[in-house]
Design a protein around this motif. Structure first.
Motif, short mmCIF file in Angstrom:
data_model
loop_
_atom_site.label_atom_id
_atom_site.label_comp_id
_atom_site.label_asym_id
_atom_site.label_seq_id
_atom_site.Cartn_x
_atom_site.Cartn_y
_atom_site.Cartn_z
N ARG A 55 0.92 -1.05 -0.10
CA ARG A 55 0.11 -0.07 0.09
C ARG A 55 0.85 1.39 -0.20
O ARG A 55 0.45 2.44 0.05
CB ARG A 55 -1.21 -0.17 1.14
N GLN A 56 2.19 1.09 -0.17
CA GLN A 56 3.01 2.29 -0.34
C GLN A 56 3.74 2.54 -1.50
O GLN A 56 3.95 3.54 -1.79
CB GLN A 56 4.09 2.33 0.74
N LEU A 57 3.89 1.34 -2.35
CA LEU A 57 4.51 1.27 -3.48
C LEU A 57 3.53 0.96 -4.99
O LEU A 57 2.75 0.25 -4.55
CB LEU A 57 5.68 0.46 -3.58
N THR A 58 3.80 1.73 -5.91
CA THR A 58 2.96 1.22 -6.96
C THR A 58 3.97 1.35 -8.29
O THR A 58 4.62 2.36 -8.49
CB THR A 58 1.67 2.45 -7.39
N PHE A 59 4.15 0.13 -8.66
CA PHE A 59 5.19 0.17 -9.85
C PHE A 59 6.68 0.70 -9.53
O PHE A 59 7.12 1.28 -10.04
CB PHE A 59 4.53 0.72 -11.26
N PRO A 60 7.07 -0.24 -8.45
CA PRO A 60 8.43 0.01 -7.86
C PRO A 60 9.35 -0.55 -9.11
O PRO A 60 9.30 -1.51 -9.61
CB PRO A 60 8.52 -0.81 -6.46
N GLU A 61 10.53 0.31 -9.37
CA GLU A 61 11.50 0.18 -10.22
C GLU A 61 12.86 0.01 -9.61
O GLU A 61 13.23 -1.16 -9.04
CB GLU A 61 11.30 0.96 -11.31
N GLY A 62 13.67 1.05 -9.84
CA GLY A 62 15.14 1.21 -9.39
C GLY A 62 15.29 1.11 -7.92
O GLY A 62 14.26 1.64 -7.23
N LEU A 63 16.28 0.50 -7.46
CA LEU A 63 16.65 0.35 -6.18
C LEU A 63 17.98 0.99 -5.97
O LEU A 63 18.94 0.81 -6.74
CB LEU A 63 16.79 -1.21 -5.55
N ALA A 64 18.41 1.53 -4.78
CA ALA A 64 19.54 1.99 -4.33
C ALA A 64 19.88 2.00 -2.81
O ALA A 64 18.89 2.22 -2.09
CB ALA A 64 19.87 3.27 -5.02
N TRP A 65 21.25 1.70 -2.58
CA TRP A 65 21.39 2.09 -0.97
C TRP A 65 22.01 3.68 -0.76
O TRP A 65 22.87 4.22 -1.30
CB TRP A 65 22.81 1.01 -0.58
N ALA A 66 21.47 4.11 0.36
CA ALA A 66 21.53 5.36 0.81
C ALA A 66 22.71 5.03 1.54
O ALA A 66 22.96 3.87 2.25
CB ALA A 66 20.33 6.00 1.59
N PRO A 67 23.81 6.13 1.92
CA PRO A 67 24.70 6.00 2.84
C PRO A 67 24.71 5.42 4.08
O PRO A 67 25.38 4.93 4.69
CB PRO A 67 25.29 7.23 2.60
N ASP A 68 23.35 5.67 4.59
CA ASP A 68 23.01 5.27 6.17
C ASP A 68 22.33 3.81 6.04
O ASP A 68 22.01 3.55 7.04
CB ASP A 68 22.04 6.41 6.67
N GLY A 69 22.31 3.26 5.10
CA GLY A 69 22.08 1.78 5.06
C GLY A 69 20.69 1.56 4.60
O GLY A 69 20.00 0.35 4.56
N THR A 70 19.87 2.69 4.29
CA THR A 70 18.33 2.56 4.01
C THR A 70 18.30 2.14 2.30
O THR A 70 19.29 2.59 1.95
CB THR A 70 17.71 3.69 4.50
N LEU A 71 17.21 1.54 2.18
CA LEU A 71 16.90 1.19 0.86
C LEU A 71 15.91 2.17 0.18
O LEU A 71 14.99 2.89 0.72
CB LEU A 71 16.08 -0.24 0.69
N VAL A 72 16.43 2.70 -0.99
CA VAL A 72 15.77 3.86 -1.69
C VAL A 72 14.97 3.27 -2.74
O VAL A 72 15.83 2.71 -3.59
CB VAL A 72 16.56 5.02 -2.09
N VAL A 73 14.04 3.56 -3.19
CA VAL A 73 12.92 2.85 -4.15
C VAL A 73 12.45 3.71 -4.95
O VAL A 73 11.72 4.86 -4.35
CB VAL A 73 11.82 1.84 -3.73
N ALA A 74 12.67 3.74 -6.40
CA ALA A 74 11.98 4.62 -7.34
C ALA A 74 10.40 3.97 -7.76
O ALA A 74 10.29 3.05 -8.19
CB ALA A 74 12.60 4.62 -8.73
N ASN A 75 9.50 4.78 -7.23
CA ASN A 75 8.06 4.36 -7.13
C ASN A 75 7.51 5.01 -8.46
O ASN A 75 6.91 6.16 -8.58
CB ASN A 75 7.57 4.65 -6.20
N ALA A 76 7.57 4.32 -9.70
CA ALA A 76 7.16 4.86 -11.12
C ALA A 76 5.70 5.04 -11.00
O ALA A 76 5.51 6.19 -11.52
CB ALA A 76 7.43 3.89 -12.11
N GLY A 77 4.92 4.38 -10.38
CA GLY A 77 3.56 4.59 -10.45
C GLY A 77 3.18 5.72 -9.64
O GLY A 77 2.08 6.43 -10.00
#
Length: 131
Positions: A55-77
């Motif tokens: 219920r937070q993501l709609t069509f997630p695509e790219g992933l990347a690590w932030a320097p603090d170890g959190t996950l960053v997600v490109a939410n295309a939708g």
């Protein structure tokens, strides 16, 4: 790795578009575009160990690590970029798409910036298809 096939909805796979390994190589994070979920697999057993983004993501695509170890997600939708705590799956931040971009974010760029509180500048990237 030996060859392992994760390809069915029962495995949590639904049109995977990006994957990232944890720093220690023990976990594999997969963005599932069709289900709107991030699924996490143990790289030794390939058992699914976590799912988040419901219920937070709609069509997630790219992933990347932030320097603090959190996950960053490109939410295309949603035309946004979301940042998650990987231990809890908790949504920490939502970054809006840059003005003037007409398509959703399809990838994300992390630029280390020690002077910024989060330690990085997070930029959504949208690609336009040429016709």
């Amino acid at each position: 790795f030996d060859e392992v096939v994760l390809s069915s909805p029962a495995d949590g796979i639904a049109r995977p578009l990006d994957m990232l390994m944890s720093d220690d190589g023990s976990l594999l994070y997969v963005s599932n575009n069709a289900s709107g979920l991030i699924t996490v697999y143990d790289t030794e057993t390939f058992d699914r160990v976590q799912t988040f983004g419901q219920r937070q993501l709609t069509f997630p695509e790219g992933l990347a690590w932030a320097p603090d170890g959190t996950l960053v997600v490109a939410n295309a939708g949603g035309g946004t970029v979301l940042r998650f705590d990987v231990d809890s799956g908790e949504l920490l931040d939502t970054f809006e798409q840059l003005p003037g971009v007409t398509r959703g974010s399809t990838d994300v760029l992390i630029i280390p910036a020690p002077a910024v509180a989060s330690g990085a500048i997070i930029l959504p990237i949208a690609f336009r298809r040429r016709r």
